[in-house]
Design an enzyme around this catalytic site. Structure first.
Site, mmCIF file in Angstrom:
data_model
loop_
_atom_site.group_PDB
_atom_site.id
_atom_site.type_symbol
_atom_site.label_atom_id
_atom_site.label_comp_id
_atom_site.label_asym_id
_atom_site.label_seq_id
_atom_site.Cartn_x
_atom_site.Cartn_y
_atom_site.Cartn_z
ATOM 1 N N ALA A 38 21.993 111.396 -118.354
ATOM 2 C CA ALA A 38 22.488 110.845 -117.236
ATOM 3 C C ALA A 38 23.222 109.906 -117.333
ATOM 4 O O ALA A 38 25.092 110.600 -116.380
ATOM 5 C CB ALA A 38 21.464 110.437 -116.278
ATOM 6 N N ALA A 39 23.604 109.045 -117.691
ATOM 7 C CA ALA A 39 24.826 108.152 -117.932
ATOM 8 C C ALA A 39 26.072 109.442 -118.558
ATOM 9 O O ALA A 39 26.363 109.628 -119.259
ATOM 10 C CB ALA A 39 24.867 106.679 -118.552
ATOM 11 N N PRO A 40 27.390 109.129 -117.987
ATOM 12 C CA PRO A 40 27.703 107.683 -117.133
ATOM 13 C C PRO A 40 27.728 107.704 -115.769
ATOM 14 O O PRO A 40 27.754 107.769 -114.494
ATOM 15 C CB PRO A 40 29.654 108.279 -116.653
ATOM 16 N N ASN A 49 28.959 111.241 -113.576
ATOM 17 C CA ASN A 49 29.390 111.837 -112.338
ATOM 18 C C ASN A 49 28.621 112.792 -111.787
ATOM 19 O O ASN A 49 28.950 113.134 -111.371
ATOM 20 C CB ASN A 49 30.610 112.253 -112.987
ATOM 21 N N ASP A 75 18.495 107.397 -118.885
ATOM 22 C CA ASP A 75 19.133 107.758 -120.293
ATOM 23 C C ASP A 75 18.445 106.548 -121.023
ATOM 24 O O ASP A 75 17.906 105.133 -120.491
ATOM 25 C CB ASP A 75 20.752 106.986 -119.718
ATOM 26 N N ARG A 99 25.125 101.880 -120.399
ATOM 27 C CA ARG A 99 25.875 103.361 -119.596
ATOM 28 C C ARG A 99 25.246 103.145 -118.086
ATOM 29 O O ARG A 99 25.264 103.274 -117.134
ATOM 30 C CB ARG A 99 25.647 104.052 -120.602
ATOM 31 N N ASP A 121 14.029 106.894 -122.864
ATOM 32 C CA ASP A 121 14.345 108.512 -123.831
ATOM 33 C C ASP A 121 14.068 109.088 -123.287
ATOM 34 O O ASP A 121 12.743 109.542 -123.382
ATOM 35 C CB ASP A 121 14.141 108.066 -125.367
ATOM 36 N N ASP A 148 22.576 117.573 -120.174
ATOM 37 C CA ASP A 148 24.031 117.251 -120.720
ATOM 38 C C ASP A 148 23.812 116.433 -121.830
ATOM 39 O O ASP A 148 24.435 115.340 -121.748
ATOM 40 C CB ASP A 148 24.609 117.073 -120.142
ATOM 41 N N CYS A 167 30.446 118.799 -123.909
ATOM 42 C CA CYS A 167 31.788 119.099 -124.191
ATOM 43 C C CYS A 167 31.889 118.679 -125.202
ATOM 44 O O CYS A 167 32.803 117.315 -125.998
ATOM 45 C CB CYS A 167 32.126 117.128 -123.441
#
Length: 466
Positions: free
Chosen positions: A235-237, A239, A258, A263, A285, A305, A359
């Site tokens: 999940a971190a950061p 958004n 996370d 973070r 984890d 993600d 990303c």
């Protein structure tokens, strides 16, 4: 026609780092190596130009069967090369149908760049590259305000609202203190690239989230309805987590994991500022989370993600020229973790819909991971067809990969990104509704530029529009 197919295959191999251009050309078994090598080199040299022309002309939206790499080769020969002549086969009449539009977009590109020759589009000078031209996207946090109030606030600060963008051309033309509403996401405002809003009072108060458009798509495509139980696996950061909470309207539950304590602490601060109250954070984890744990027995939606190379992030491309080329060893390690995480997520018994995103622009972290997980799921999940109008699709490495989305500064004016939506083959009706809502995002009508003065947005501390 064979040379175009061979050139497209070589381009795809180069992009996914399967080998060097010359090595892939010689390994293609194409008889006229010199011809193929020249075509691929020239197409690659004009790659950014061709991406812009193809995207602005809407070629891939109009011709669903035309794959991106083949389109690039064909458009190169049509506009910049020797022309089709006796080549082109069945693709020749298809491209000639769009010839006028493609030529017009190339002409517009030269006008914008202030050049008259095609070669001048390649000139290396002080002009910023595609990564530095990605606009500033601002997501309105609907937990604290609404899009109309945010627009009115900016207008009172001297910004000029240009309405809802009709396409990429409107966004490219943004300058000064002008801003637009994104044509796809109804809570997303678009400002010129260098707009700095970090000190803006609405951002400081959590009413605005500075988040790239591509990064907003995972939560929007997951589309969990209010009241759902959702898992944010890495999940971190935070958004995307805050975006999920806004979609849920703080109704339901988000389980966010996370394993990095620092973070996670920063994420907790971000979520508090954004007004998120439906999220349960865990320093854990995700791979250690048991699918049989009764706490998660109602989880039907998962957003995954995972850690990735970050090769698609514009900031990294600008600051680290080699950031887009992670080492093979690092890619293998990242892909192995990503595949374990995705396969693990698919074992949650009540899961109905999952979004996998990175990303990264590397095939190893994207299509390859999704393909392996689908094979391991033994037919229980499939790729959902999403956003058919999106111009940049997944690499055609396996049947159905075209359902995945890719993004890049050149084709979508965003950071480099990859998204795949996996759904259970037999979906209950309650989840089918959410799936249908996300299959083609249709934003509500854009807030109009009104002459009458609306009630002022409250000061940041009083949460306007809540």
């Amino acid at each position: 026609m064979a040379v175009y197919s061979a050139a497209a295959a070589v381009l795809a191999g180069v992009e996914s780092r399967q080998g060097s251009l010359k090595g892939l050309v010689y390994a293609s078994n194409f008889q006229n190596v010199k011809q193929l090598y020249a075509l691929v080199c020239e197409t690659q040299r004009y790659s950014a130009v061709l991406d812009a022309v193809i995207a602005n002309a809407g070629l891939l939206r109009a011709e669903k069967k035309l794959r991106p790499h083949l389109a690039k080769v064909l458009v190169y020969d049509l506009l910049l090369g020797k022309g089709f002549g006796g080549r082109g086969g069945r693709w020749k009449p298809l491209l000639e149908r769009h010839q006028a539009r493609l030529k017009a977009e190339l002409a517009r590109l030269k006008v914008r760049q202030g050049v008259s020759r095609n070669e001048d589009l390649l000139a290396v000078g002080p002009k910023p590259g595609p990564a530095s031209q990605v606009p500033r996207f601002v997501r309105v946090n609907t937990l604290k305000t609404c899009t109309e109030d945010a627009i009115d606030y900016f207008k009172r600060q001297g910004f000029s609202y240009q309405g809802q963008a009709s396409g990429l051309e409107d966004i490219r033309a943004l300058k000064g203190k002008c801003f637009l509403l994104d044509p796809l996401l109804p809570e997303l405002l678009v400002f010129p690239a260098q707009t700095d809003l970090h000190d803006h009072p609405l951002y400081q108060a959590g009413h605005l989230i500075l988040q790239d458009k591509a990064s907003c798509l995972p939560a929007a495509l997951l589309a969990p309805p209010p009241g759902s139980h959702v898992m944010d696996a890495c999940a971190a950061p935070g958004n995307k987590t805050s975006h999920l909470a806004a979609l849920l309207k703080n109704q339901g539950k988000i389980f966010a994991f996370d394993q990095d304590a620092k973070r996670l602490a920063s994420m907790a601060t971000l979520l508090a500022r954004a007004g998120v109250s439906c999220c349960e954070l865990a320093e854990q984890d995700f791979l250690a989370v048991s699918p049989s744990d009764q706490r998660y027995c109602q989880v039907q939606y998962i957003l995954l993600d995972p850690s990735c190379s970050g090769s698609g992030m514009p900031s990294r491309q600008l600051e680290e020229p080699e950031a887009g080329t992670p080492s093979p060893e690092r890619l293998r390690a990242l892909a192995a973790f990503q595949q374990r995480a995705l396969s693990h997520a698919l074992t949650f018994p009540t899961l109905q819909r999952l979004v996998y995103s990175t990303c990264s622009v590397c095939q190893e972290e994207n299509e390859d991971v999704v393909q392996a997980a689908l094979q391991q799921s033994s037919g229980a999940f499939r790729l959902a067809p999403i956003l058919p109008s999106w111009p940049h699709r997944g690499l055609g490495t396996f049947p159905g990969a075209e359902h995945c989305l890719r993004a890049s500064p050149e084709t979508t004016l965003t950071g480099g990104f990859f998204i795949a939506v996996l759904e259970r083959v037999e979906v209950p009706s309650s989840v089918s509704q959410a799936k249908a809502a996300a299959s083609e995002l249709t934003p509500s009508p854009a807030p109009k530029r009104r002459k009458r003065r609306r009630k002022a947005v409250a000061a940041p501390g009083t949460q306007p529009g809540k």
